[in-house]
Design a protein around this motif. Structure first.
Motif, PDB file in Angstrom:
ATOM      1  N   UNK A 154       0.848  -1.188   0.000  1.00  0.00           N
ATOM      2  CA  UNK A 154       0.000   0.000   0.000  1.00  0.00           C
ATOM      3  C   UNK A 154       0.888   1.244   0.000  1.00  0.00           C
ATOM      4  N   UNK A 155       0.558   2.198  -0.845  1.00  0.00           N
ATOM      5  CA  UNK A 155       1.388   3.397  -0.960  1.00  0.00           C
ATOM      6  C   UNK A 155       1.354   4.244   0.304  1.00  0.00           C
ATOM      7  N   UNK A 156       0.347   4.023   1.171  1.00  0.00           N
ATOM      8  CA  UNK A 156       0.238   4.776   2.424  1.00  0.00           C
ATOM      9  C   UNK A 156       0.871   4.031   3.600  1.00  0.00           C
ATOM     10  N   UNK A 157       1.518   2.917   3.326  1.00  0.00           N
ATOM     11  CA  UNK A 157       2.161   2.132   4.375  1.00  0.00           C
ATOM     12  C   UNK A 157       3.012   3.057   5.249  1.00  0.00           C
ATOM     13  N   UNK A 158       2.961   2.851   6.569  1.00  0.00           N
ATOM     14  CA  UNK A 158       3.680   3.726   7.496  1.00  0.00           C
ATOM     15  C   UNK A 158       5.192   3.700   7.285  1.00  0.00           C
ATOM     16  N   UNK A 159       5.677   2.661   6.603  1.00  0.00           N
ATOM     17  CA  UNK A 159       7.113   2.572   6.343  1.00  0.00           C
ATOM     18  C   UNK A 159       7.579   3.585   5.305  1.00  0.00           C
ATOM     19  N   UNK A 160       6.672   4.028   4.448  1.00  0.00           N
ATOM     20  CA  UNK A 160       7.086   4.951   3.379  1.00  0.00           C
ATOM     21  C   UNK A 160       6.011   5.957   2.967  1.00  0.00           C
ATOM     22  N   UNK A 161       4.832   5.893   3.537  1.00  0.00           N
ATOM     23  CA  UNK A 161       3.735   6.768   3.125  1.00  0.00           C
ATOM     24  C   UNK A 161       4.052   8.252   3.226  1.00  0.00           C
ATOM     25  N   UNK A 162       4.878   8.643   4.203  1.00  0.00           N
ATOM     26  CA  UNK A 162       5.217  10.061   4.385  1.00  0.00           C
ATOM     27  C   UNK A 162       6.555  10.450   3.748  1.00  0.00           C
TER      28      UNK A 162
END
Length: 323
Positions: A154-162
């Motif tokens: 998922x593009x909003x994954x907390x690993x890379x979303x921000x």
């Protein structure tokens, strides 16, 4: 068999029923008398010279665990079947497939999803003619991989979303890198995270978040090739349907539908895989709740018209394979 005419019987022997093999053949004939008894005669040996090209059988890898089967020089328009089994434990895993016949050539597909185990596989092709099955030919091929499991990212994954790329967050504009990471991970058998694709597109090309937000169609081509895959732009809904029927992955950009309904978003990338009654399975990198089966025709009609997506492709649907 033959009927008598003026005391003589004529039988035409077609070399195809002897697999077009040149050599000396022994001929026996049998006569059934009026009293019901049968008398046999040995007519000796006759040379049989092949005048037809021998049937050839090939299995060619097409990507994503799909092999194309071609059988040339088939006997007739009778149905053609081919059997597939692995070298391990004999024929305990044998499976039969139906081929399509046209102008003396039969074609078909093999999908590794129907098999298990790697190594040498055997293919024997047969044709039905005059109520019997005749061996057309055989070949061997090697299966190197039998599993193409698709990870969901998922593009909003907390690993890379921000994570920011050019001032835009991955969670907002990373649909293409995230879609490609799912496809490339499955095809390569390696964990290719969304940021790995995004890093390449942002730092090594000008196709992601450069000037405008998002990834261009050319970026899909460049990233696929960079990670060792082969991208093929699909030019019609029939090409799209055939690619999905064969079992390939397709990166697609759509607009103004369930996956891209926001007024400020003109395009959204999704992953297509599989075929069932005119539908394909969609993986949405923005919202996992949208994952599921959708009509292929509808997705084609809802394709993105954004210039950046279609300039290098014509249509924003790209088949991606591991060859």
């Amino acid at each position: 068999t033959s009927n008598l005419v003026d005391g003589s019987a004529t039988v035409t022997v077609d070399e195809k029923y002897h697999h077009n093999l040149t050599g000396n053949y022994t001929v026996h004939t049998y006569i059934k008398t009026k009293d019901g008894s049968t008398i046999g005669y040995n007519l000796g040996q006759y040379a049989f010279n092949n005048t037809q090209a021998a049937t050839s059988v090939t299995a060619t890898y097409k990507g994503t665990g799909v092999y194309g089967v071609t059988i040339s020089g088939v006997y007739s328009n009778g149905s053609v079947k081919y059997a597939i089994w692995s070298d391990v434990n004999g024929q305990d895993d044998i499976k039969w497939y139906d081929a399509s016949v046209s102008q003396a050539i039969a074609t078909g597909l093999i999908n590794v999803a129907n098999h298990s185990g790697t190594g040498t596989y055997h293919l024997h092709a047969y044709q039905s003619d005059n109520g019997k099955m005749y061996l057309l030919g055989k070949t061997e091929f090697t299966m190197k991989k039998t599993s193409y499991n698709t990870p969901y990212y998922n593009q909003k994954d907390e690993r890379w979303g921000n994570t920011l790329y050019g001032g835009y967050k991955m969670g907002a504009t990373g649909c293409v890198p995230t879609s490609l990471s799912m496809i490339i991970s499955s095809l390569s058998g390696k964990e290719i995270l969304s940021t790995m694709v995004a890093d390449y597109l942002y730092y090594d090309t000008v196709e992601f978040n450069r000037g405008s937000q998002g990834t261009s169609g050319n970026g899909v081509l460049l990233a696929s090739k960079h990670f060792g895959m082969t991208p093929t732009a699909l030019g019609s809904v029939n090409e799209l349907t055939n690619a999905l029927k064969e079992g390939h992955y397709v990166s697609a950009s759509v607009q103004m539908n369930k996956f891209s309904s926001w007024p400020f978003v003109t395009s959204h990338a999704i992953v297509l895989k599989g075929y069932s009654n005119g539908n394909t399975y969609v993986l949405d990198p923005y919202n996992a709740a949208n994952n599921g089966w959708y009509p292929i025709d509808a997705l084609w009609r809802e394709q993105s018209t954004q210039y950046e997506n279609i300039a290098a492709l014509g249509h924003p649907f790209v088949k991606i394979t591991d060859i």
